[in-house]
Scaffold this motif. Structure first.
Motif, short mmCIF file in Angstrom:
data_model
loop_
_atom_site.label_atom_id
_atom_site.label_comp_id
_atom_site.label_asym_id
_atom_site.label_seq_id
_atom_site.Cartn_x
_atom_site.Cartn_y
_atom_site.Cartn_z
N ILE A 237 0.92 -1.37 -0.07
CA ILE A 237 0.04 -0.04 0.05
C ILE A 237 0.89 1.24 0.15
N ASN A 238 0.27 2.51 -0.74
CA ASN A 238 1.19 3.49 -0.83
C ASN A 238 0.47 4.65 0.25
N LEU A 239 1.18 4.95 1.27
CA LEU A 239 0.42 5.88 2.23
C LEU A 239 1.38 7.04 2.39
N ASP A 240 2.05 7.48 1.54
CA ASP A 240 3.09 8.47 1.25
C ASP A 240 2.68 9.77 1.61
N GLY A 241 3.32 10.67 2.70
CA GLY A 241 3.14 11.88 2.81
C GLY A 241 1.79 12.08 3.58
N GLY A 261 7.84 10.14 3.46
CA GLY A 261 7.35 11.50 3.61
C GLY A 261 6.10 11.61 4.67
N ALA A 262 5.79 10.70 5.31
CA ALA A 262 4.79 10.61 6.31
C ALA A 262 5.01 11.39 7.47
N THR A 263 4.20 11.55 8.27
CA THR A 263 4.50 12.07 9.61
C THR A 263 3.81 11.11 10.72
N PHE A 264 4.56 10.84 11.76
CA PHE A 264 4.04 9.94 12.80
C PHE A 264 4.07 10.34 14.04
N ARG A 265 3.10 10.18 15.12
CA ARG A 265 3.16 10.78 16.47
C ARG A 265 2.45 9.59 17.18
#
Length: 314
Positions: A237-241, A261-265
């Motif tokens: 799966i593509n979950l970029d950005g 380029g994704a953001t994770f918290r």
């Protein structure tokens, strides 16, 4: 009541909802032959089943009694005879108030053939769509919060800007369904077909997705907050950005998935069951290049041997 009259009333109610004997039987967990016997006056349903029929047809119990004014052979209003405000066509709001208690109608669309139906902008919370044909139905801008969809064909349906708060989708065909700017809060997806379904510019808040194949599901410019993915296949799966906050991936297949380029918290990729070597190797195939992570998420993945050399910490 004369069993023939009762049979006619069951048949009229069923036909008014465009429902086959087999569809009605499926909702009652009985055989189509049993429904046929009722309608021919060869047998009668028991008291509990009459209650179920009243719920399915959205009628009062008096519909099945001797005292009702319903005439033999008269059809009930069809679902399509009502406008968006729930008023029968040709009827005005300026009518004498009824002395009977107000009863909510049209809550159950189960077993209905509604392919291509226009539901644009309707206010229809807490409706039931069980075993319904809703292919290419247009629900855009509708308010369906708290509704249930189970065992229905929703392929090609349009949920653009639809309010799906608290909705439950269970064992549905959602192939090619559009969720563009859809309100998805406390929504649940279970064992449903989401092949080529498209989630665009949507916020998935406290959404729970279980036992679902997401390999060919498209997510574009979405944010996930408090979401849970459990026992899902998200390989490739593509979950970029995209943005992930307080998200859990539990026993999820993520081989070759991309989060560049994704953001994770506060995101967990750990399984609640025993970690196996195969699961470790699966995580190590995920691409995180250019992603940004809080320090705890970074440490958790690093401890599992994931390459985070191109990841920045927040």
């Amino acid at each position: 009541m004369d069993v023939k009259i009762l049979g006619n009333r069951i048949a009229n109610a069923r036909k008014s909802q465009n429902m086959s004997q087999a569809q009605l039987a499926g909702l009652l967990f009985i055989s189509p032959q049993a429904v046929g016997k009722w309608e021919r006056g060869e047998s009668i349903p028991d008291f509990m089943t009459i209650h179920q029929l009243a719920d399915i047809f959205a009628v009062g119990l008096d519909y099945f009694s001797d005292s009702t004014l319903v005439e033999r052979g008269r059809e009930l209003p069809k679902l399509t005879d009502y406008n968006a405000d729930g008023i029968l066509a040709g009827k005005s709001r300026d009518v004498e108030p009824s002395t009977e208690p107000e009863r909510t109608l049209l809550t159950d669309f189960s077993g209905s053939a509604l392919a291509g139906t226009d539901f644009v902008g309707v206010y229809a919370p807490k409706r039931k769509f069980l075993g319904s044909d809703l292919r290419n139905a247009d629900f855009s801008n509708a308010d369906l919060n708290g509704s249930s969809f189970k065992g229905s064909d929703l392929s090609g349906a349009n949920f653009k800007e639809t309010d799906l708060r608290g909705c439950k989708f269970s064992v549905n065909n959602l192939t090619g369904t559009s969720f563009n700017k859809t309100i998805l809060t406390d929504t649940e997806f279970y064992a449903s077909e989401l092949n080529k379904a498209n989630f665009t510019e949507s916020s998935l808040i406290n959404v729970k997705t279980t036992s679902t194949d997401l390999r060919k599901t498209v997510f574009e410019n979405c944010s996930f907050k408090g979401a849970t993915f459990k026992s899902c296949d998200m390989s490739g799966i593509n979950l970029d950005g995209q943005i992930f906050i307080d998200v859990m991936f539990d026993r999820v297949a993520l081989t070759g998935a991309s989060f560049q380029g994704a953001t994770f918290r506060n995101v967990s990729f750990r399984s609640t069951s025993t970690l196996t070597n195969r699961y470790y190797k699966t995580l190590q195939t995920i691409r995180f290049d250019g992603a940004m992570m809080d320090k705890l998420t970074f440490a958790s993945l690093k401890g599992l041997g994931v390459d985070l050399s191109l990841v920045k910490t927040l």
